[in-house]
Structures are given as C-alpha cells and as structure tokens.
Design an enzyme around this catalytic site. Structure first.
Site, PDB file in Angstrom:
ATOM      1  N   VAL A 247       0.872  -1.174   0.000  1.00  0.00           N
ATOM      2  CA  VAL A 247       0.000   0.000   0.000  1.00  0.00           C
ATOM      3  C   VAL A 247       0.911   1.226   0.000  1.00  0.00           C
ATOM      4  O   VAL A 247       2.125   1.100   0.014  1.00  0.00           O
ATOM      5  CB  VAL A 247      -0.956   0.026   1.219  1.00  0.00           C
ATOM      6  CG1 VAL A 247      -2.143  -0.875   1.001  1.00  0.00           C
ATOM      7  CG2 VAL A 247      -0.229  -0.320   2.487  1.00  0.00           C
TER       8      VAL A 247
ATOM      9  N   ALA B 149      -0.728   7.493  -2.002  1.00  0.00           N
ATOM     10  CA  ALA B 149      -0.956   8.933  -2.075  1.00  0.00           C
ATOM     11  C   ALA B 149       0.307   9.642  -1.598  1.00  0.00           C
ATOM     12  O   ALA B 149       0.969   9.191  -0.664  1.00  0.00           O
ATOM     13  CB  ALA B 149      -2.143   9.336  -1.206  1.00  0.00           C
TER      14      ALA B 149
ATOM     15  N   LYS C 109      -3.015  14.947  -7.565  1.00  0.00           N
ATOM     16  CA  LYS C 109      -3.616  15.213  -6.258  1.00  0.00           C
ATOM     17  C   LYS C 109      -3.383  16.668  -5.899  1.00  0.00           C
ATOM     18  O   LYS C 109      -2.237  17.139  -5.891  1.00  0.00           O
ATOM     19  CB  LYS C 109      -2.964  14.282  -5.219  1.00  0.00           C
ATOM     20  CG  LYS C 109      -3.404  14.538  -3.791  1.00  0.00           C
ATOM     21  CD  LYS C 109      -2.736  13.564  -2.833  1.00  0.00           C
ATOM     22  CE  LYS C 109      -2.985  13.966  -1.387  1.00  0.00           C
ATOM     23  NZ  LYS C 109      -2.189  13.182  -0.428  1.00  0.00           N
TER      24      LYS C 109
HETATM   25  C1  LIG Z   1      -2.478   0.905   5.608  1.00  0.00           C
HETATM   26  C2  LIG Z   1      -1.341   1.699   5.054  1.00  0.00           C
HETATM   27  C3  LIG Z   1      -1.574   2.713   4.128  1.00  0.00           C
HETATM   28  C4  LIG Z   1      -0.519   3.485   3.638  1.00  0.00           C
HETATM   29  N1  LIG Z   1      -0.765   4.522   2.787  1.00  0.00           N
HETATM   30  C5  LIG Z   1       0.241   5.358   2.439  1.00  0.00           C
HETATM   31  C6  LIG Z   1       0.035   6.472   1.603  1.00  0.00           C
HETATM   32  O1  LIG Z   1      -1.062   6.701   1.107  1.00  0.00           O
HETATM   33  N2  LIG Z   1       1.081   7.280   1.331  1.00  0.00           N
HETATM   34  C7  LIG Z   1       2.325   7.043   1.831  1.00  0.00           C
HETATM   35  O2  LIG Z   1       3.244   7.840   1.593  1.00  0.00           O
HETATM   36  N3  LIG Z   1       2.570   5.958   2.576  1.00  0.00           N
HETATM   37  C8  LIG Z   1       1.569   5.120   2.892  1.00  0.00           C
HETATM   38  N4  LIG Z   1       1.830   4.024   3.659  1.00  0.00           N
HETATM   39  C9  LIG Z   1       3.203   3.697   4.008  1.00  0.00           C
HETATM   40  C10 LIG Z   1       3.883   3.019   2.821  1.00  0.00           C
HETATM   41  O3  LIG Z   1       3.155   1.882   2.440  1.00  0.00           O
HETATM   42  C11 LIG Z   1       5.289   2.616   3.181  1.00  0.00           C
HETATM   43  O4  LIG Z   1       5.985   3.694   3.695  1.00  0.00           O
HETATM   44  C12 LIG Z   1       6.023   2.147   1.955  1.00  0.00           C
HETATM   45  O5  LIG Z   1       5.301   1.143   1.298  1.00  0.00           O
HETATM   46  C13 LIG Z   1       7.403   1.648   2.307  1.00  0.00           C
HETATM   47  O6  LIG Z   1       7.363   0.397   2.851  1.00  0.00           O
HETATM   48  P1  LIG Z   1       8.754  -0.318   3.080  1.00  0.00           P
HETATM   49  O7  LIG Z   1       9.461  -0.420   1.786  1.00  0.00           O
HETATM   50  O8  LIG Z   1       9.448   0.331   4.215  1.00  0.00           O
HETATM   51  O9  LIG Z   1       8.315  -1.780   3.611  1.00  0.00           O
HETATM   52  P2  LIG Z   1       7.695  -3.035   2.833  1.00  0.00           P
HETATM   53  O10 LIG Z   1       6.839  -2.672   1.704  1.00  0.00           O
HETATM   54  O11 LIG Z   1       7.109  -3.912   3.902  1.00  0.00           O
HETATM   55  O12 LIG Z   1       8.963  -3.771   2.221  1.00  0.00           O
HETATM   56  C14 LIG Z   1       9.820  -4.539   3.030  1.00  0.00           C
HETATM   57  C15 LIG Z   1      10.778  -5.295   2.128  1.00  0.00           C
HETATM   58  O13 LIG Z   1      11.708  -5.996   2.940  1.00  0.00           O
HETATM   59  C16 LIG Z   1      11.786  -7.335   2.502  1.00  0.00           C
HETATM   60  N5  LIG Z   1      12.157  -8.161   3.641  1.00  0.00           N
HETATM   61  C17 LIG Z   1      11.617  -8.175   4.890  1.00  0.00           C
HETATM   62  N6  LIG Z   1      12.235  -9.096   5.655  1.00  0.00           N
HETATM   63  C18 LIG Z   1      13.203  -9.647   4.866  1.00  0.00           C
HETATM   64  C19 LIG Z   1      14.163 -10.656   5.069  1.00  0.00           C
HETATM   65  N7  LIG Z   1      14.284 -11.321   6.233  1.00  0.00           N
HETATM   66  N8  LIG Z   1      14.980 -10.991   4.033  1.00  0.00           N
HETATM   67  C20 LIG Z   1      14.886 -10.354   2.833  1.00  0.00           C
HETATM   68  N9  LIG Z   1      13.989  -9.382   2.593  1.00  0.00           N
HETATM   69  C21 LIG Z   1      13.162  -9.050   3.594  1.00  0.00           C
HETATM   70  C22 LIG Z   1      10.407  -7.632   1.960  1.00  0.00           C
HETATM   71  O14 LIG Z   1      10.429  -8.747   1.083  1.00  0.00           O
HETATM   72  C23 LIG Z   1      10.110  -6.334   1.238  1.00  0.00           C
HETATM   73  O15 LIG Z   1      10.726  -6.358  -0.033  1.00  0.00           O
HETATM   74  C24 LIG Z   1       0.795   3.214   4.100  1.00  0.00           C
HETATM   75  C25 LIG Z   1       1.029   2.157   4.981  1.00  0.00           C
HETATM   76  C26 LIG Z   1      -0.013   1.393   5.468  1.00  0.00           C
HETATM   77  C27 LIG Z   1       0.264   0.283   6.422  1.00  0.00           C
END
Ligand SMILES: Cc1cc2nc3c(=O)[nH]c(=O)nc-3n(C[C@H](O)[C@H](O)[C@H](O)COP(=O)(O)OP(=O)(O)OC[C@H]3O[C@@H](n4cnc5c(N)ncnc54)[C@H](O)[C@@H]3O)c2cc1C
Length: 505
Positions: free
Chosen positions: A47, A50, A78
């Site tokens: 997710v 936006a 937006k």
């Molecule tokens: C309900 C919800 C709505 C949201 N809406 C918005 C929005 O509208 N606008 C906005 O700016 N942000 C929003 N966010 C936040 C946004 O989704 C995140 O900031 C963004 O997706 C970044 O996520 P990330 O890359 O940190 O983590 P993730 O997407 O969780 O990625 C984690 C990565 O780490 C890898 N990984 C984990 N453990 C291991 C391991 N042991 N070994 C190898 N790989 C591993 C996974 O495979 C994955 O590739 C929202 C979040 C939520 C929960």
C-alpha cells in the site's frame, strides 16, 4: 574522513528499498557497488498510494519524465485532501496544497483573513486557494511556468499511484543504473566482534552479502535497525490509537477526482485514492474500538464501485525508532517507524531520509557527530508530522462513539498544545525549523476541524479594513476565474499521460 564507501547493501525491496536504490545509483553512479536483497516469499506491504508535493523533487533527482511516470503507475494528480465528517458529522473541508491567497508584505494572509472574518467580510478559506477551487470543479493543470503572479502559477500538486507499479518503475531505473538485485531471505546478520558494525547478511539459500554500509528497508520487522542494532521503538499509540487497516481496491465510477478523500468513521477513517484503473480504499481503525470483521463490513458498504479483490488486513504500531542511523546502518521506511497514512507522509519520510543520507554520505567509518545530527533531524521531522496528525483526531466536536470520545479528550504532546493555544488566542500559524507542514496546512486543518481564533494577529491592523476587504475579494474572484479556466482532471490525463488499459486489480 575515513576511507570512501565501496559497497552498499539495501535490505528490502518495497517502496523504501527501491527508492533508495534508484536515488543512490543515480547520484553515486557506479562509484559504489549497490546490492538490493529482497524476498518474494515475504513480499511487500503493498500500500502507499498517495503522496505530497515534495515528491516532485525526488522525481527530478531521478530525471523522471512526469508524464511517463504517471502513465506507468496508472497515476492521477492530487491537489489536496477532502476531509468528510471530521470536525463534526455532516461537515467537510479541504486541505489544499499550495497557498491561500498571498501575504500582504509583512502581513500574513491569515492575519487579514481572521480580521475580516470577525467583521463578517471574509469568504471561507477555500475561496482563496486555487487547489481547493480546482478540486471542487474536478479540474487540474500543472502550474504555469515560469512562476508569475496569477493563481495558475501556484498550483501545488502531488500524485496518486499504484504502489506495486511504482516499485517496479523504480526498480527498472535502479537496475539500469547498475544496482544488483539478490533474491532471498535474510536469516542471519554478522557483526564485527570489535566495533559491532554489520559485516554481512546471510541468505536462507546460502551465500552472504557483505558491504561497507547497510540500508535497512525491511519494513515493519526492522531486521537490522531494530532487531540487530536495538534502536528502541517509541510507541505513540496513546496519541494515535489506530493499529489496523483493511484495504480493498474497487472499480472506478467516473473519472478520477484530483484529490484524496478521507472520511471519518466510528472507530477511525476511510481513505479513497483514485487511480486511472481503479480506486484504492482502506479503513484505518483502532482494534480496541472495532473488530476486523466490523471494519471490513464498513469498508465494503462504503465503496464507489464493486470490490476488485478480497479485503486485506494490515496490522501496525504507531511510533518511531529512537535512532534511524546506528553504526554503519541507516533505516528507511517502515523499518524506522510508522505514522498512519492520513496525510500521506510515509513516502515523504523515506525521501527525506534519502536526501539527508546523501547530504551526509559517510565514509566507511561514519562520523558519530554526523550520525547524531542525522538522528536529530529525522526525529524532529517525525515528531512534527506526528503533532499535525494528532490534531485531526483531537480537534473535533465528535462525541458520538467511544473512539471519538477518547481522541477528543486525550492529552496531546506539549508542542501541539502550544500551537493550539497560540491559534485560539491569535489565529497565528507557523512553521518551525524544518517542519514539513506549512502555514497553509495548519490553517486548513485547524479551521476545518472547527478550532476558532478569539483574536487576530495585530499586524492585520496595519491595513485599512476597506482596503483589506477589497484585496481579499479580488483574490477570491481571480482564484475562481483561474480555476474555471483549468481543464477537467480526466481530460488532462487523457491528453498527457493516459495509461494503457490494464486489468484493474
Ligand atoms: C495501511 C497503510 C496505508 C498506507 N498509505 C500510504 C500512503 O497513502 N502514502 C504514503 O506515503 N505511505 C503510505 N503508507 C506507508 C507506505 O506503504 C510505506 O511507507 C512504503 O510502502 C514503504 O514500505 P517499506 O518499503 O518500508 O516496507 P515493505 O513494503 O514492507 O517492504 C519490506 C521489504 O523488505 C523485505 N524483507 C523483509 N524481511 C526480509 C528478510 N528477512 N529478508 C529479505 N527481505 C526481507 C520484503 O520482502 C520487502 O521487499 C501506508 C502504509 C499502510 C500500512
């Protein structure tokens, strides 16, 4: 400065991981070997659709053609967020990007607006915002270039996009710039016995990835920053009790609106994010006040079109890690903390972390003073956003459910209490240090949530009342006329960046 970095390993391939990979490879070229490790078996949070206007700077850093980017991500534009039922049931307000009117030399716009409102001579704030006026008419265009003196030069905008397509888009950029991707699950982390720095990570299928510097983008698990290096998590759930979201895409019903909608519900709020091929929806709620089944039923009962997939529940904790940088590891994204997506700030925080990391790019042995500075700045950024988000829940007249009773009556951080007191007395809004949210944002939400100022800034007395009235009336007229000249949002997309027809889910 210590020996230069020769290698960086990014752990995680969600939005944070691929944003970091794309930006670092763009700036560093092939002078540093960058490897990204991700696990398809674990997947991403999926997710985050936006954004807010600073993302334009990130796109510029990557050299992205904006039309190509919107087309590739099924994106839309937006102009702000419409808030429904927040201050009181039946009310709505718009939090626009850009600015309200213009300042009158040293007299802030809002000073004059408060003075005139008290005299019954001011229109509602939306009348002075090109973004609010355009959103009301479902219109959009980019600001005229070069910057000039009409509202059409001051259109602030950001994007809605499909999170999975965004990560794929960034991945193409990063891989083309030389980033190596390793598929596999990290099961172990090896640290130097002497100084504790991370030397390498071990993958489940065997093999290690060693690097001088590590970037933890592993999501909520915070594999390196939290689990390995012990950066303490500060829990903010006493201020922000929402800890679940249920999300579902739905079919479009008409052309995409140029704004996100946030509708307050009995135990939280529902987002509506329009894309070209579907609408993204979710109900963010407090599990102490609502079950997952009830939240899902509420969400499904409030969609514009048919659901396109099964609803998916996400669980989270609100707060931040004490330090985003420890030793030779920086965290980005959910590994550093999470504030609910009410003001679309998470992707911005990733971008801010990347920008600061580039500003302070270390050698092989990071300077502790610089690490402290990075942590101080990121903490301040998180904390400023936290206060702004709490404001939406706390400044409300709603007392119709135990949830709203709780957030309306809870104690808020001192920094927010100070702002509220200042505004109630003088109508003043301000931006402190590196605050993300501008005076426009604070004014939009304070007024929209029903907070009223008893007085106004004394600077407003510097202009005769009749002149002030005439100036505000002129701004409102020019704003309405300019918005009326903008094309429909759907027509703008069709002309510049229509995505190929795609399967919607
Ligand atoms: C309900 C919800 C709505 C949201 N809406 C918005 C929005 O509208 N606008 C906005 O700016 N942000 C929003 N966010 C936040 C946004 O989704 C995140 O900031 C963004 O997706 C970044 O996520 P990330 O890359 O940190 O983590 P993730 O997407 O969780 O990625 C984690 C990565 O780490 C890898 N990984 C984990 N453990 C291991 C391991 N042991 N070994 C190898 N790989 C591993 C996974 O495979 C994955 O590739 C929202 C979040 C939520 C929960």
């Amino acid at each position: 400065m210590s020996a230069p970095l020769t290698s960086i390993a990014i752990i995680g391939g969600g939005t944070a991981g691929w944003m970091a990979a794309a930006a670092l490879s763009r700036v560093l070229g092939r002078s540093v070997a960058i490897t990204l490790v991700e696990s398809e078996a674990i997947g991403t949070v999926g997710v985050g659709e936006a954004t807010i206007p600073p993302i334009q700077a990130f796109n510029a850093l990557l050299g992205i053609d904006e039309d190509d980017f919107v087309r590739a991500t099924q994106g839309s534009f937006k102009l702000g967020i419409e808030f429904v039922d927040w201050g009181a049931k039946g009310e709505r307000y718009f939090h626009p990007f850009g600015v309200y009117g213009i300042d009158f030399g040293p007299i802030p716009f809002e000073a004059m607006w408060h003075r005139l409102r008290a005299a019954g001579a001011a229109a509602p704030l939306d009348a002075y915002s090109i973004c609010a006026a355009a959103a009301q008419g479902n219109r959009f265009q980019r600001p005229l270039d070069p910057p000039g003196n009409t509202p059409l030069h001051h259109v602030g905008y950001a994007f809605h996009f499909d999170a999975a397509l965004y990560a794929a888009y960034l991945r193409r950029i990063a891989e083309a710039a030389g980033v190596a991707r390793r598929e596999g699950q990290v099961v172990d982390v090896t640290r130097d016995a002497g100084d504790g720095r991370i030397d390498s990570v071990t993958l489940a299928a065997g093999g290690q990835v060693a690097a001088d510097f590590f970037i933890d983008c592993s999501g909520f698990r915070s594999l390196l920053l939290g689990e390995t290096l012990g950066s303490v998590f500060q829990d903010w759930s006493h201020w922000l009790p929402n800890d679940r979201a249920v999300a579902v895409p739905s079919a479009n019903a008409g052309p995409p609106t140029p704004y996100t909608r946030s509708t307050a519900r009995a135990a939280g709020w529902q987002w509506r994010i329009p894309l070209q091929h579907r609408i993204g929806n979710g109900y963010v709620f407090s599990s102490a006040h609502c079950s997952e089944d009830d939240a899902t039923a509420t969400l499904l009962a409030n969609l514009d079109g048919a659901p396109l997939a099964d609803p998916r529940v996400l669980r989270f904790r609100t707060g931040r890690r004490q330090d985003c940088w420890v030793g030779n590891c920086v965290g980005l994204g959910l590994s550093t903390g999470f504030l609910e997506p009410l003001e679309s700030t998470s992707i911005h925080l990733i971008q801010a972390g990347i920008a600061r990391l580039l500003e302070m790019l270390p050698g092989r042995d990071p300077d502790p003073a610089m690490v402290r500075r990075y942590n101080r700045l990121m903490a301040a950024e998180f904390d400023g956003i936290r206060d702004f988000i709490i404001l939406h829940f706390h400044a409300t007249a709603r007392d119709d459910t135990p949830y709203w009773d709780h957030v309306r009556t809870m104690t808020v951080p001192d920094t927010l209490a100070e702002r509220l007191a200042e505004y109630r007395a003088t109508g003043r809004v301000y931006r402190e240090a590196d605050d993300l949210f501008t005076r426009t944002s604070w004014l939009a939400v304070l007024d929209g949530q029903g907070v009223r100022a008893a007085g106004h800034d004394p600077l407003a007395m510097a202009m005769p009342l009749d002149e002030a009235r005439e100036r505000l009336a002129r701004i409102a007229a020019v704003t309405a006329a300019a918005a009326g000249r903008m094309p429909a949002h759907g027509a703008f997309i069709a002309a510049h960046c229509a995505a190929p027809i795609a399967s919607p889910a």
